[in-house]
Design an enzyme around this catalytic site. Structure first.
Site, PDB file in Angstrom:
ATOM      1  N   MET A 162       0.883  -1.283  -0.009  1.00  0.00           N
ATOM      2  CA  MET A 162      -0.084   0.040   0.038  1.00  0.00           C
ATOM      3  C   MET A 162       0.970   1.182   0.228  1.00  0.00           C
ATOM      4  O   MET A 162       1.762   1.413   0.847  1.00  0.00           O
ATOM      5  CB  MET A 162      -0.927  -0.079   1.308  1.00  0.00           C
ATOM      6  N   ARG A 298      -3.426  -2.199  11.118  1.00  0.00           N
ATOM      7  CA  ARG A 298      -3.711  -1.684  12.467  1.00  0.00           C
ATOM      8  C   ARG A 298      -3.667  -3.035  13.721  1.00  0.00           C
ATOM      9  O   ARG A 298      -2.948  -2.766  14.432  1.00  0.00           O
ATOM     10  CB  ARG A 298      -4.578  -0.593  12.666  1.00  0.00           C
ATOM     11  N   HIS A 441       4.396   3.504  12.471  1.00  0.00           N
ATOM     12  CA  HIS A 441       3.484   3.177  11.217  1.00  0.00           C
ATOM     13  C   HIS A 441       2.085   2.814  11.391  1.00  0.00           C
ATOM     14  O   HIS A 441       1.694   2.505  12.423  1.00  0.00           O
ATOM     15  CB  HIS A 441       4.415   2.233  10.633  1.00  0.00           C
ATOM     16  N   GLU A 442       1.209   2.985  10.428  1.00  0.00           N
ATOM     17  CA  GLU A 442       0.073   2.712  10.347  1.00  0.00           C
ATOM     18  C   GLU A 442      -0.858   3.820  11.196  1.00  0.00           C
ATOM     19  O   GLU A 442      -2.046   3.415  11.812  1.00  0.00           O
ATOM     20  CB  GLU A 442      -0.362   1.336  10.616  1.00  0.00           C
ATOM     21  N   GLY A 443      -0.423   5.161  11.493  1.00  0.00           N
ATOM     22  CA  GLY A 443      -1.117   5.844  12.241  1.00  0.00           C
ATOM     23  C   GLY A 443      -0.151   5.819  13.541  1.00  0.00           C
ATOM     24  O   GLY A 443      -0.473   4.934  14.363  1.00  0.00           O
TER      25      GLY A 443
END
Length: 601
Positions: A162, A298, A441-443
């Site tokens: 992604m 997440r 990462h991932e927010g």
């Protein structure tokens, strides 16, 4: 040292004693499975993870991928491990039988993932990214795109990524600059740059399928104008085989502190004005589609953090059982036999903290995985909706809590080993370096705190929060163990404090105090996270106390269950009270952070 990646007793406890995963086999989707098939799949995962992934974890860390301007090079063991994973069929494990999958529950796939994350998180990234990308295509792409890309992703012939982040924008996806222009062939030409793209280039597969966020020319501003595209490294011919190189270029590899075996890339799209992209779903709906992958990621980040923390804990535990140093009163004369360090009180404290963090995080992630299964396979739409709403509420915690406390566990593992832990001759320092990525990462965890405070608490008129309260009350009503009942009594005042905060939060989110509250979002996430984790530890403790009433327990099983009760006691008595600071700061609407000015630093 013990070579068992994940103790099978721990998985059996979480899956079958706490969650009763066997009862999923009564549901239509899983009716062809039973505990034996679940265990068999976990055996396969354990074998491959042990023999193909764990064996090059340190080597991959010491010999990270390189780029010669034409190709990416990495140690051959990564390809061998990837191929073994592909041959097992696990990439398609959660997909339908008709799609070539195993139709396994998310709960069991999570358990399988645990072996790989404990063995080698870097090499594990390649198949895991592919599974997540394939799932987005499966759920939102046209049948034409599904037919073109999904089958070969599920067989590992193609891998997936992604591509969200851009150099100037970071986590602010509203500010991305990558553009897409529709051409006469009905497809799009993309132009832009992406950064920190894990698995963005390599030679492990015949093709790499990038899921790219971009804005179509003339799109609305902000996140409402984002669309999602399939952008392959190689375009496909009429037979579906990779052919001409697409206009996607590797600008360079990024060298990380940890996770060194996973390529982290800077990618350029459309340098030659000929980057073909294929729209997924509708225009301007890209962020909604991508959130499926992001939310899945997440949950994966949280579980990965738990398992890397678990690896460090297991190593430090075995080390503490073998390493002798000093003596322990009353046998502390120079002539007394040296003690193993696990006998020292402070080492027990550090090991108990690690145990409470990593086994608590595992319980949280398995609970979330069960909610995924429930949201898809419960009988009624209302039951599915409730599971989905509770999962939405808990997702920020599932990502952020393990990724905060997993590295803390790794830090304690280094401390248990002392000077040895600080050296590269022992694996615990790599665990910490690998795990330190997970709060980012991932927010980032700060973003998760804002998401919880400003969105998730209030979604569907607070339905998720009401469901969580009901689940807690139901579980507490079932508790029969003496120690577990005492822990409930310890926890209840904190639940009341949290509930009393909610109207304060709701009020100030709409007042001039909003900046103060947002600056203190992490305080509420701390409170919420520790309450949730205390509840999950009480669930474990109660199961353990009930098991201890059996007359036929082996000494090993008895020790296991007593350890669960003691870890629950530690967490509720030692860790939970730390949130009193956060409760006070939120009640006072403390402005220490919000009122600080840039020029004062």
């Amino acid at each position: 040292m013990n070579n068992e990646l994940v103790k099978r007793k721990e998985l059996a406890f979480q899956l079958y004693e706490v969650l009763d995963t066997e009862n999923l086999c009564d549901r239509e989707r899983f009716v062809e499975h039973n505990r034996e098939t679940f265990d068999a799949v976990m055996d396969i995962a354990n074998k491959i993870a042990t023999e193909k992934f764990a064996t090059h974890n340190a080597k991959g860390d010491a010999n990270e991928p390189t780029f010669d301007g034409q190709k990416v090079h990495m140690i051959p063991e990564v390809k061998e491990a990837f191929d073994a994973y592909v041959e097992s069929g696990l990439i398609a494990g959660r997909f339908d039988f008709e799609e070539g999958g195993m139709q396994l529950p998310e709960t069991i796939m999570t358990a399988c993932a645990g072996y790989f994350m404990a063995a080698n998180p870097s090499s594990t990234g390649y198949p895991f990214l592919t599974m997540a990308a394939a799932n987005v295509i499966r759920n939102f792409a046209s049948q034409q795109l599904k037919d073109a890309f999904m089958p070969k992703m599920l067989t590992g012939e193609f891998t997936g990524t992604m591509a969200l982040t851009e150099p100037h924008a970071g986590s602010s996806l509203a500010d991305i600059h990558t553009t897409a222009i529709k051409h006469e062939d009905g497809n799009y030409r993309l132009k832009g740059n992406k950064i920190y793209i894990s698995g963005g280039d390599h030679e492990l597969s015949d093709n790499i399928v990038h899921l790219v966020l971009a804005k179509i020319k003339g799109a609305p501003a902000g996140v409402k104008g984002i669309s999602l595209f399939v952008v392959p490294k190689f375009r496909l011919d009429e037979a579906g085989n990779p052919t001409q190189r697409n206009d996607v270029a590797l600008a360079g590899l990024i060298h990380k502190m940890g996770y060194r075996g996973t390529t982290s890339t800077a990618l350029s799209f459309g340098e030659k004005e000929d980057c073909h992209g294929y729209l997924i779903g509708e225009e301007h709906q890209g962020l909604r589609y991508m959130f499926l992958m992001m939310n899945e990621a997440r949950l994966g980040v949280g579980f990965g953090a738990a398992m890397i923390g678990y690896s460090g804990y297991q190593y430090s535990l075995e080390y503490a059982k073998e390493r002798t140093q000093g003596r322990v009163a009353p046998n502390n004369k120079p002539t007394d036999k040296a003690a193993t360090i696990i006998q020292h009180g402070d080492v027990k404290r550090m090991l108990l903290a690690q145990k409470s963090y990593v086994e608590g995080a595992m319980a949280l992630c398995f609970y979330a995985a069960r909610l995924v299964d429930d949201s898809h396979t419960l009988t009624t739409d209302d039951e599915k909706r409730q599971a989905s709403e509770l999962l939405d509420l808990l997702t920020p915690i599932v990502k952020a809590w393990p990724s905060e406390f997993g590295p803390k566990a790794n830090d304690l593992a280094i401390q248990v080993l002392g000077g040895a832990g600080y050296t590269r001759e022992y694996p615990v320092e790599q665990c910490w370096r690998d795990n330190r990525l997970n709060p980012i990462h991932e927010g980032t965890n700060g973003i998760q705190a804002l998401d919880l405070l400003t969105r998730k608490l209030w979604q569907a008129n607070g339905s998720g929060l009401k469901l969580l309260q009901q689940r807690m009350e139901h579980d507490f009503a079932q508790v029969t163990g003496t120690q577990s009942q005492k822990l409930i009594a310890n926890l209840l005042p904190y639940i009341k404090h949290m509930q009393s905060l909610l109207p304060i939060l709701a009020k100030h989110l709409k007042s001039e105090k909003q900046p103060v509250l947002l600056a203190n979002a992490t305080c509420f996430m701390n409170v919420f996270g520790q309450v949730v984790m205390s509840w999950l530890w009480i669930r474990q403790a109660n199961v353990a106390e009930n098991a201890l009433t059996s007359a036929n327990l082996s000494d090993e099983d008895k020790a296991f269950y007593l350890g669960k009760v003691q870890a629950a006691k530690y967490f509720v008595r030692w860790e939970l009270p730390a949130v009193q600071r956060d409760i006070a700061l939120l009640n006072d609407m403390d402005d220490s952070c919000s009122e600080m000015q840039a020029e004062w630093f």
